[in-house]
Write a protein that holds these residues in place. Structure first.
Motif, mmCIF file in Angstrom:
data_model
loop_
_atom_site.group_PDB
_atom_site.id
_atom_site.type_symbol
_atom_site.label_atom_id
_atom_site.label_comp_id
_atom_site.label_asym_id
_atom_site.label_seq_id
_atom_site.Cartn_x
_atom_site.Cartn_y
_atom_site.Cartn_z
ATOM 1 N N ASP A 149 89.028 30.657 52.527
ATOM 2 C CA ASP A 149 88.142 29.960 53.455
ATOM 3 C C ASP A 149 87.887 28.514 53.027
ATOM 4 O OD1 ASP A 149 87.859 32.333 54.853
ATOM 5 O OD2 ASP A 149 85.841 32.757 54.117
ATOM 6 N N PRO A 150 88.082 27.563 53.930
ATOM 7 C CA PRO A 150 87.687 26.186 53.616
ATOM 8 C C PRO A 150 86.190 26.030 53.886
ATOM 9 C CG PRO A 150 88.804 26.246 55.741
ATOM 10 C CD PRO A 150 88.793 27.660 55.204
ATOM 11 N N LEU A 151 85.460 25.630 52.876
ATOM 12 C CA LEU A 151 84.017 25.466 52.993
ATOM 13 C C LEU A 151 83.637 24.009 52.785
ATOM 14 C CD1 LEU A 151 82.880 28.579 50.904
ATOM 15 C CD2 LEU A 151 83.187 28.418 53.381
ATOM 16 N N GLU A 152 82.379 23.704 53.055
ATOM 17 C CA GLU A 152 81.814 22.382 52.801
ATOM 18 C C GLU A 152 80.435 22.569 52.184
ATOM 19 O OE1 GLU A 152 83.662 19.789 56.498
ATOM 20 O OE2 GLU A 152 81.671 20.648 56.751
ATOM 21 N N GLY A 210 73.495 23.039 51.761
ATOM 22 C CA GLY A 210 74.014 24.138 52.566
ATOM 23 C C GLY A 210 75.473 24.350 52.243
ATOM 24 N N ILE A 211 75.859 25.602 52.135
ATOM 25 C CA ILE A 211 77.271 25.949 52.046
ATOM 26 C C ILE A 211 77.665 26.373 53.459
ATOM 27 C CG2 ILE A 211 79.005 27.456 51.014
ATOM 28 C CD1 ILE A 211 77.674 25.660 48.924
ATOM 29 N N LEU A 212 78.671 25.700 54.002
ATOM 30 C CA LEU A 212 79.046 25.915 55.400
ATOM 31 C C LEU A 212 80.541 26.157 55.518
ATOM 32 C CD1 LEU A 212 77.270 22.867 55.265
ATOM 33 C CD2 LEU A 212 76.675 23.888 57.432
ATOM 34 N N HIS A 213 80.932 26.949 56.511
ATOM 35 C CA HIS A 213 82.347 26.995 56.848
ATOM 36 C C HIS A 213 82.705 25.609 57.367
ATOM 37 C CE1 HIS A 213 83.280 31.210 56.199
ATOM 38 N NE2 HIS A 213 82.094 31.498 56.702
ATOM 39 N N ALA A 214 83.866 25.100 56.988
ATOM 40 C CA ALA A 214 84.267 23.738 57.351
ATOM 41 C C ALA A 214 84.126 23.512 58.857
ATOM 42 C CB ALA A 214 85.704 23.472 56.904
ATOM 43 N N GLY A 215 83.455 22.423 59.212
ATOM 44 C CA GLY A 215 83.286 22.035 60.599
ATOM 45 C C GLY A 215 82.160 22.739 61.333
ATOM 46 N N GLU A 216 81.469 23.675 60.673
ATOM 47 C CA GLU A 216 80.372 24.389 61.323
ATOM 48 C C GLU A 216 79.033 23.829 60.854
ATOM 49 O OE1 GLU A 216 80.753 28.625 61.209
ATOM 50 O OE2 GLU A 216 82.845 28.567 61.875
ATOM 51 N N ASP A 217 77.971 24.150 61.594
ATOM 52 C CA ASP A 217 76.657 23.593 61.287
ATOM 53 C C ASP A 217 75.657 24.587 60.716
ATOM 54 O OD1 ASP A 217 77.314 20.993 62.126
ATOM 55 O OD2 ASP A 217 76.912 21.511 64.217
ATOM 56 N N VAL A 218 75.934 25.868 60.838
ATOM 57 C CA VAL A 218 75.001 26.880 60.347
ATOM 58 C C VAL A 218 75.419 27.301 58.938
ATOM 59 C CG1 VAL A 218 74.043 29.178 60.738
ATOM 60 C CG2 VAL A 218 74.530 27.688 62.690
ATOM 61 N N VAL A 251 70.261 19.275 59.211
ATOM 62 C CA VAL A 251 71.170 18.139 59.322
ATOM 63 C C VAL A 251 71.344 17.566 57.925
ATOM 64 C CG1 VAL A 251 71.521 15.843 60.295
ATOM 65 C CG2 VAL A 251 70.454 17.636 61.681
ATOM 66 N N TYR A 252 72.583 17.456 57.492
ATOM 67 C CA TYR A 252 72.887 16.941 56.159
ATOM 68 C C TYR A 252 73.448 15.530 56.271
ATOM 69 C CZ TYR A 252 72.336 21.825 54.973
ATOM 70 O OH TYR A 252 71.828 23.093 54.812
ATOM 71 N N GLY A 253 72.910 14.620 55.467
ATOM 72 C CA GLY A 253 73.371 13.239 55.466
ATOM 73 C C GLY A 253 74.735 13.055 54.829
ATOM 74 N N HIS A 254 75.146 14.049 54.039
ATOM 75 C CA HIS A 254 76.447 13.987 53.367
ATOM 76 C C HIS A 254 77.043 15.386 53.358
ATOM 77 C CE1 HIS A 254 79.517 12.781 50.486
ATOM 78 N NE2 HIS A 254 79.227 13.877 49.811
ATOM 79 N N ARG A 255 78.329 15.450 53.620
ATOM 80 C CA ARG A 255 79.063 16.716 53.518
ATOM 81 C C ARG A 255 80.325 16.480 52.712
ATOM 82 N NH1 ARG A 255 78.019 20.140 59.014
ATOM 83 N NH2 ARG A 255 79.640 21.453 58.142
ATOM 84 N N SER A 256 80.604 17.392 51.806
ATOM 85 C CA SER A 256 81.812 17.268 50.991
ATOM 86 C C SER A 256 82.618 18.557 51.048
ATOM 87 C CB SER A 256 81.461 16.910 49.547
ATOM 88 O OG SER A 256 80.624 17.890 48.981
ATOM 89 N N PRO A 257 83.941 18.439 50.985
ATOM 90 C CA PRO A 257 84.784 19.630 51.038
ATOM 91 C C PRO A 257 84.558 20.528 49.825
ATOM 92 C CG PRO A 257 86.114 17.616 51.029
ATOM 93 C CD PRO A 257 84.688 17.210 50.862
#
Length: 144
Positions: free
Chosen positions: A76-79, A97-105, A7-13
């Protein structure tokens, strides 16, 4: 049993760019490091109040690593997900974490260790109070 994703407290595009792909057709590893470093420092400046040009303390990266789980390619849009795994007297261990936008894994998981130092002497100094408070409020990862 598969562990729950972090769980990340902050996510950025992290929008991928045409030139991020390498000759193998995926985002090059160096781009992940740039994205993680940018996410940390953008959060420090915008949320935690780091004065990167004139403040008395600066954070220096003394260690970094990244483990890659899956690939991504332009467009690919990542976060970038950000949390603090450890908050010491003068250091912070960032977990990313590098994540696909809107995903949690995460498709990649990184770690940066910043040591705060006096701008002039480059000797360790306590994490500035405003930064410590913001980390404790927003980013400190739960302990098991």
């Amino acid at each position: 049993m598969t562990p729950a994703p972090p769980v990340y407290g902050h996510r950025s595009p992290f929008p991928t760019r045409w030139n991020d792909d390498d000759v193998y057709g995926h985002v090059n590893n160096t781009v992940y490091y740039e994205a993680m470093d940018t996410a940390i420092n953008t959060w420090l400046v915008r949320v935690a109040g780091l004065d990167r040009l004139a403040g008395p303390a600066i954070g220096l990266c003394v260690s970094s690593s990244c483990e890659y789980r899956a690939s991504a390619s332009f467009p690919d849009p990542l976060e970038v997900g950000l949390r603090a795994g450890r908050l010491g007297t003068s250091s912070v261990t960032w977990e990313l974490g590098i994540l696909h936008a809107g995903e949690d894994v995460p498709i990649a998981e990184g770690r940066f260790v910043h040591v705060f130092v006096d701008r002039e002497t480059r000797r360790p100094t306590p994490v500035p109070a405003t930064i410590r408070a913001a980390i404790e409020r927003d980013l400190l990862a739960p302990t098991a």
